[in-house]
Design a protein around this motif. Structure first.
Motif, PDB file in Angstrom:
ATOM      1  N   GLY A 229       0.821  -1.200   0.000  1.00  0.00           N
ATOM      2  CA  GLY A 229       0.000   0.000   0.000  1.00  0.00           C
ATOM      3  C   GLY A 229       0.856   1.251   0.000  1.00  0.00           C
ATOM      4  N   SER A 230       0.203   2.387   0.049  1.00  0.00           N
ATOM      5  CA  SER A 230       0.903   3.658  -0.108  1.00  0.00           C
ATOM      6  C   SER A 230       1.200   4.373   1.198  1.00  0.00           C
ATOM      7  N   LYS A 231       0.652   3.892   2.319  1.00  0.00           N
ATOM      8  CA  LYS A 231       0.849   4.601   3.577  1.00  0.00           C
ATOM      9  C   LYS A 231       2.178   4.251   4.203  1.00  0.00           C
TER      10      LYS A 231
ATOM     11  N   SER B  52     -13.123  -7.247   7.220  1.00  0.00           N
ATOM     12  CA  SER B  52     -14.249  -6.575   6.571  1.00  0.00           C
ATOM     13  C   SER B  52     -15.539  -7.373   6.692  1.00  0.00           C
ATOM     14  N   THR B  53     -15.458  -8.539   7.333  1.00  0.00           N
ATOM     15  CA  THR B  53     -16.653  -9.374   7.460  1.00  0.00           C
ATOM     16  C   THR B  53     -17.497  -8.948   8.663  1.00  0.00           C
ATOM     17  N   VAL B  54     -18.753  -9.343   8.638  1.00  0.00           N
ATOM     18  CA  VAL B  54     -19.651  -9.085   9.763  1.00  0.00           C
ATOM     19  C   VAL B  54     -19.183  -9.862  10.993  1.00  0.00           C
ATOM     20  N   ASP B  55     -18.627 -11.060  10.768  1.00  0.00           N
ATOM     21  CA  ASP B  55     -18.139 -11.867  11.887  1.00  0.00           C
ATOM     22  C   ASP B  55     -17.092 -11.117  12.704  1.00  0.00           C
ATOM     23  N   PHE B  56     -16.226 -10.365  12.033  1.00  0.00           N
ATOM     24  CA  PHE B  56     -15.195  -9.609  12.748  1.00  0.00           C
ATOM     25  C   PHE B  56     -15.830  -8.578  13.670  1.00  0.00           C
ATOM     26  N   HIS B  57     -16.766  -7.806  13.148  1.00  0.00           N
ATOM     27  CA  HIS B  57     -17.416  -6.780  13.974  1.00  0.00           C
ATOM     28  C   HIS B  57     -18.163  -7.417  15.147  1.00  0.00           C
ATOM     29  N   SER B  58     -18.917  -8.469  14.859  1.00  0.00           N
ATOM     30  CA  SER B  58     -19.685  -9.118  15.926  1.00  0.00           C
ATOM     31  C   SER B  58     -18.760  -9.649  17.011  1.00  0.00           C
ATOM     32  N   ALA B  59     -17.660 -10.270  16.583  1.00  0.00           N
ATOM     33  CA  ALA B  59     -16.729 -10.851  17.538  1.00  0.00           C
ATOM     34  C   ALA B  59     -16.084  -9.784  18.411  1.00  0.00           C
ATOM     35  N   CYS B  60     -15.647  -8.687  17.793  1.00  0.00           N
ATOM     36  CA  CYS B  60     -15.010  -7.613  18.565  1.00  0.00           C
ATOM     37  C   CYS B  60     -15.978  -7.010  19.580  1.00  0.00           C
TER      38      CYS B  60
ATOM     39  N   ILE C 167      -6.545 -12.048  -1.095  1.00  0.00           N
ATOM     40  CA  ILE C 167      -6.464 -12.668  -2.417  1.00  0.00           C
ATOM     41  C   ILE C 167      -5.926 -11.600  -3.378  1.00  0.00           C
ATOM     42  N   SER C 168      -6.766 -11.051  -4.257  1.00  0.00           N
ATOM     43  CA  SER C 168      -6.273 -10.056  -5.206  1.00  0.00           C
ATOM     44  C   SER C 168      -6.609  -8.628  -4.808  1.00  0.00           C
ATOM     45  N   THR C 169      -7.285  -8.445  -3.690  1.00  0.00           N
ATOM     46  CA  THR C 169      -7.698  -7.101  -3.273  1.00  0.00           C
ATOM     47  C   THR C 169      -6.609  -6.443  -2.432  1.00  0.00           C
ATOM     48  N   PRO C 170      -5.992  -5.360  -2.914  1.00  0.00           N
ATOM     49  CA  PRO C 170      -4.956  -4.681  -2.127  1.00  0.00           C
ATOM     50  C   PRO C 170      -5.570  -3.881  -0.990  1.00  0.00           C
ATOM     51  N   VAL C 171      -4.741  -3.506  -0.038  1.00  0.00           N
ATOM     52  CA  VAL C 171      -5.263  -2.806   1.137  1.00  0.00           C
ATOM     53  C   VAL C 171      -5.904  -1.470   0.768  1.00  0.00           C
ATOM     54  N   GLU C 172      -5.456  -0.835  -0.316  1.00  0.00           N
ATOM     55  CA  GLU C 172      -6.060   0.436  -0.701  1.00  0.00           C
ATOM     56  C   GLU C 172      -7.537   0.282  -1.028  1.00  0.00           C
ATOM     57  N   ASP C 173      -7.919  -0.899  -1.497  1.00  0.00           N
ATOM     58  CA  ASP C 173      -9.319  -1.156  -1.826  1.00  0.00           C
ATOM     59  C   ASP C 173     -10.056  -1.866  -0.691  1.00  0.00           C
ATOM     60  N   GLN C 174      -9.350  -2.177   0.382  1.00  0.00           N
ATOM     61  CA  GLN C 174      -9.943  -2.907   1.503  1.00  0.00           C
ATOM     62  C   GLN C 174     -10.475  -1.963   2.569  1.00  0.00           C
ATOM     63  N   TYR C 175      -9.751  -0.881   2.819  1.00  0.00           N
ATOM     64  CA  TYR C 175     -10.182   0.075   3.839  1.00  0.00           C
ATOM     65  C   TYR C 175      -9.595   1.448   3.535  1.00  0.00           C
ATOM     66  N   ALA C 176     -10.265   2.486   4.043  1.00  0.00           N
ATOM     67  CA  ALA C 176      -9.800   3.859   3.835  1.00  0.00           C
ATOM     68  C   ALA C 176      -9.096   4.402   5.070  1.00  0.00           C
ATOM     69  N   GLY C 177      -9.280   3.742   6.210  1.00  0.00           N
ATOM     70  CA  GLY C 177      -8.685   4.217   7.447  1.00  0.00           C
ATOM     71  C   GLY C 177      -7.270   3.709   7.658  1.00  0.00           C
ATOM     72  N   ASP C 178      -6.821   3.804   8.906  1.00  0.00           N
ATOM     73  CA  ASP C 178      -5.457   3.418   9.264  1.00  0.00           C
ATOM     74  C   ASP C 178      -5.432   1.944   9.663  1.00  0.00           C
ATOM     75  N   GLY C 179      -5.530   1.075   8.686  1.00  0.00           N
ATOM     76  CA  GLY C 179      -5.401  -0.345   8.952  1.00  0.00           C
ATOM     77  C   GLY C 179      -6.496  -0.907   9.842  1.00  0.00           C
ATOM     78  N   ILE C 180      -6.111  -1.894  10.655  1.00  0.00           N
ATOM     79  CA  ILE C 180      -7.085  -2.623  11.475  1.00  0.00           C
ATOM     80  C   ILE C 180      -6.990  -2.223  12.946  1.00  0.00           C
ATOM     81  N   VAL C 181      -5.767  -2.059  13.471  1.00  0.00           N
ATOM     82  CA  VAL C 181      -5.619  -1.821  14.907  1.00  0.00           C
ATOM     83  C   VAL C 181      -6.227  -0.497  15.340  1.00  0.00           C
ATOM     84  N   SER C 182      -6.356   0.443  14.433  1.00  0.00           N
ATOM     85  CA  SER C 182      -6.949   1.738  14.800  1.00  0.00           C
ATOM     86  C   SER C 182      -8.414   1.592  15.195  1.00  0.00           C
ATOM     87  N   ARG C 183      -9.015   0.431  14.892  1.00  0.00           N
ATOM     88  CA  ARG C 183     -10.413   0.201  15.269  1.00  0.00           C
ATOM     89  C   ARG C 183     -10.542  -0.248  16.727  1.00  0.00           C
TER      90      ARG C 183
END
Length: 538
Positions: free
Chosen positions: A87-89, A341-349, A370-386
């Motif tokens: 990614g670009s960040k 990005s799945t609903v399971d992740f949100h529910s679990a957290c 798979i073929s989806t780069p992080v730029e197309d996966q989320y607009a925020g600062d990765g995962i831990v920022s959540r």
């Protein structure tokens, strides 16, 4: 001409600006470059240079002999201040391990990446220090873990809190069964040496990946997924856990199972679906599981293991409340940034934080779902920022640094048990291989991007250099390990391949305690079909 090779500290994950650019006209995005050599173009950095030495810097090459302890290493390696594996960040690197807890101020801007060891194999100095040095050489024949631990703690006191309790520097009470037997007088040291075992198992996992991946290409097994570039996550985190901790894997975590004692024979038996396979041939290859090793069986649907891990952790919480003397345990769940990005992740957290479950959410952010780069996966600062939004602690760590991963997981486990609360870890790494044998990653990423990761940021190369610095390894020793592990994997694979398949009746067992009528009917119909068509299946 366009720049093809960089002697600057380039971003390991280098993306081409356009898929139409010719093979000899590469446009690369860098994390550090003098301004007069670059100009912006649609958010990317184009590099134009008339002269540039082709070889990579000395510290990026494998060391053929240990570095002299008196040598001025400052001239060899400038301490990187940022990284971006994909990614670009650009993410700032920090030498301070800080679990951001609920109620504390989250980092302003981009969350930093905790790192202990740089790509050169050298430990980092504290933040705002410009150079790092190599500690004095430990005599190779000793392989003294305590001596190495003390030397590192003295030279790098800012890491003392992470080094002294680290299990990587603790001898095993008994010789590891998967370590080779050496000379009798050395057996008690090397066969019990946890750090050397971590190093060898990183090589073992990669060797197994190469051979079984090739076996799939030859049509000998149906499917495979490699772990190239993520080996430090496996050995670093597995060594920080306790045997009673339950692991919920996604599918790219075989190294954790290997660390717990799953043998090469068991891996191969599962991939070849023979009669020795613990899953009795019912699962796709790489869908490992072991009740004895507290490793829940891998399932193909993405993200399902995340919610299951919360349930297991809640059970551990109830057990601790009802039995104060029972050994404390956590659950740890591994997943990629795509599964976040799945609903399971949100529910679990949400459930984990509100129920207060002792567990670790471990995200392997390897740049691609798979073929989806992080730029197309989320607009925020990765995962831990959540993490703060869910009310849980969090830390971002360099997933290619086995020491930093170990320290982060050990601290997270301690906090989870003490507070009965979840902790989120995001490990930044890079997936060097294809997603699976069903994938061709060259269709969606530049091959030079992968090559840069292999040459510069590879976790095994980094570990090799570290051990070379202290005289524990040299090129010959590393090559010898590779030959030994290759022979061991080939033996295991060849033995698994000639084993018979599981018996037919195992297809209808283990779901119910007593076989119900509808399964009895299905088994009878299947056997009649095989008999009618003269198909032999024992």
């Amino acid at each position: 001409m366009m720049l093809r090779g960089l002697n600057y500290y380039a971003k390991p994950a280098i993306r081409q600006c356009s898929n139409t650019v010719g093979a000899h006209k590469h446009r690369r995005q860098l994390s550090s470059l003098p301004h007069h050599l670059a100009r912006q173009n649609n958010g990317m950095v184009n590099i134009y240079l008339t002269k540039m030495p082709r070889p990579m810097p000395k510290t990026f090459n494998r060391l053929k002999k240990p570095i002299n302890a008196e040598e001025d290493v400052a001239s060899l390696q400038h301490v990187p201040s940022h990284l971006s594996y994909a990614g670009s960040k650009r993410m700032p690197i920090t030498s301070e391990m800080r679990l951001v807890k609920p109620g504390e101020d989250a980092p302003s801007g981009i969350w930093p990446v905790f790192r202990m060891m740089d790509e050169s194999g050298n430990f980092r100095k504290p933040d705002n220090s410009h150079h790092t040095n190599v500690s004095k050489i430990i005599p190779p024949k000793h392989h003294d873990l305590l001596q190495l631990q003390s030397a590192l703690a003295i030279q790098y006191p800012h890491f003392k809190h992470s080094l002294m309790p680290s299990r990587l520097f603790q001898l095993s009470k008994n010789p590891y069964s998967d370590m080779p037997s050496l000379k009798k007088e050395e057996e008690d040291s090397d066969a019990k040496n946890t750090l050397l075992r971590a190093h060898r198992q990183m090589h073992r996992l990669r060797t197994m990946d190469t051979i079984l991946h090739n076996a799939q290409r030859q049509g000998r097994i149906s499917f495979y997924m490699t772990h190239y570039g993520e080996e430090a996550i496996h050995m670093g985190s597995a060594s920080a856990l306790s045997p009673q901790d339950v692991i919920f894997a996604q599918y790219r975590e075989a190294g954790l199972l290997m660390w717990r004692g799953f043998t090469l024979e068991q891996f191969c038996n599962q991939c070849f679906s023979n009669d020795y396979d613990l899953g009795k041939g019912r699962q796709m290859p790489i869908h490992y599981g072991s009740r004895a090793l507290n490793y829940q069986t891998v399932s193909s649907p993405l993200g399902t293991q995340i919610t299951q891990a919360v349930g297991a952790a809640y059970k551990f919480k109830l057990d601790a409340m009802n039995n104060k003397e029972k050994q404390a345990a956590i659950s740890i769940v591994y997943f990629g940034e795509g599964a976040a990005s799945t609903v399971d992740f949100h529910s679990a957290c949400n459930f984990a934080a509100t129920l207060g479950t002792p567990m670790i959410f471990f995200c392997r952010n390897n740049g691609y779902a798979i073929s989806t780069p992080v730029e197309d996966q989320y607009a925020g600062d990765g995962i831990v920022s959540r993490a703060p939004g869910y009310g849980m602690a969090g830390i971002r760590v360099d997933g290619n640094d086995v020491f930093a991963v170990h320290a982060a997981v050990a601290e997270a486990r301690k906090l989870a048990i003490e507070t009965s609360m979840p902790v989120m870890i995001e490990a930044m790494t890079y997936r060097q291989g294809h997603h699976s044998t069903s994938d061709d990653s060259s269709t969606y990423r530049d091959v030079d991007e992968v090559q840069a990761a292999q040459d510069v940021t590879d976790p095994i190369l980094r570990m090799d250099k570290f051990l070379c610095h202290y005289g524990w390894m040299d090129e010959d020793a590393v090559a010898s390990i590779g030959k030994e592990e290759r022979a061991a994997v080939l033996r295991a694979m060849e033995a698994a391949e000639i084993r018979p398949k599981p018996k037919l009746d195992t297809m209808f067992t283990d779901v119910y305690q007593e076989k119900p009528p509808h399964l009895i009917r299905q088994e009878r119909e299947l056997r009649q079909y095989l008999k009618r068509h003269n198909i032999t299946f024992h």
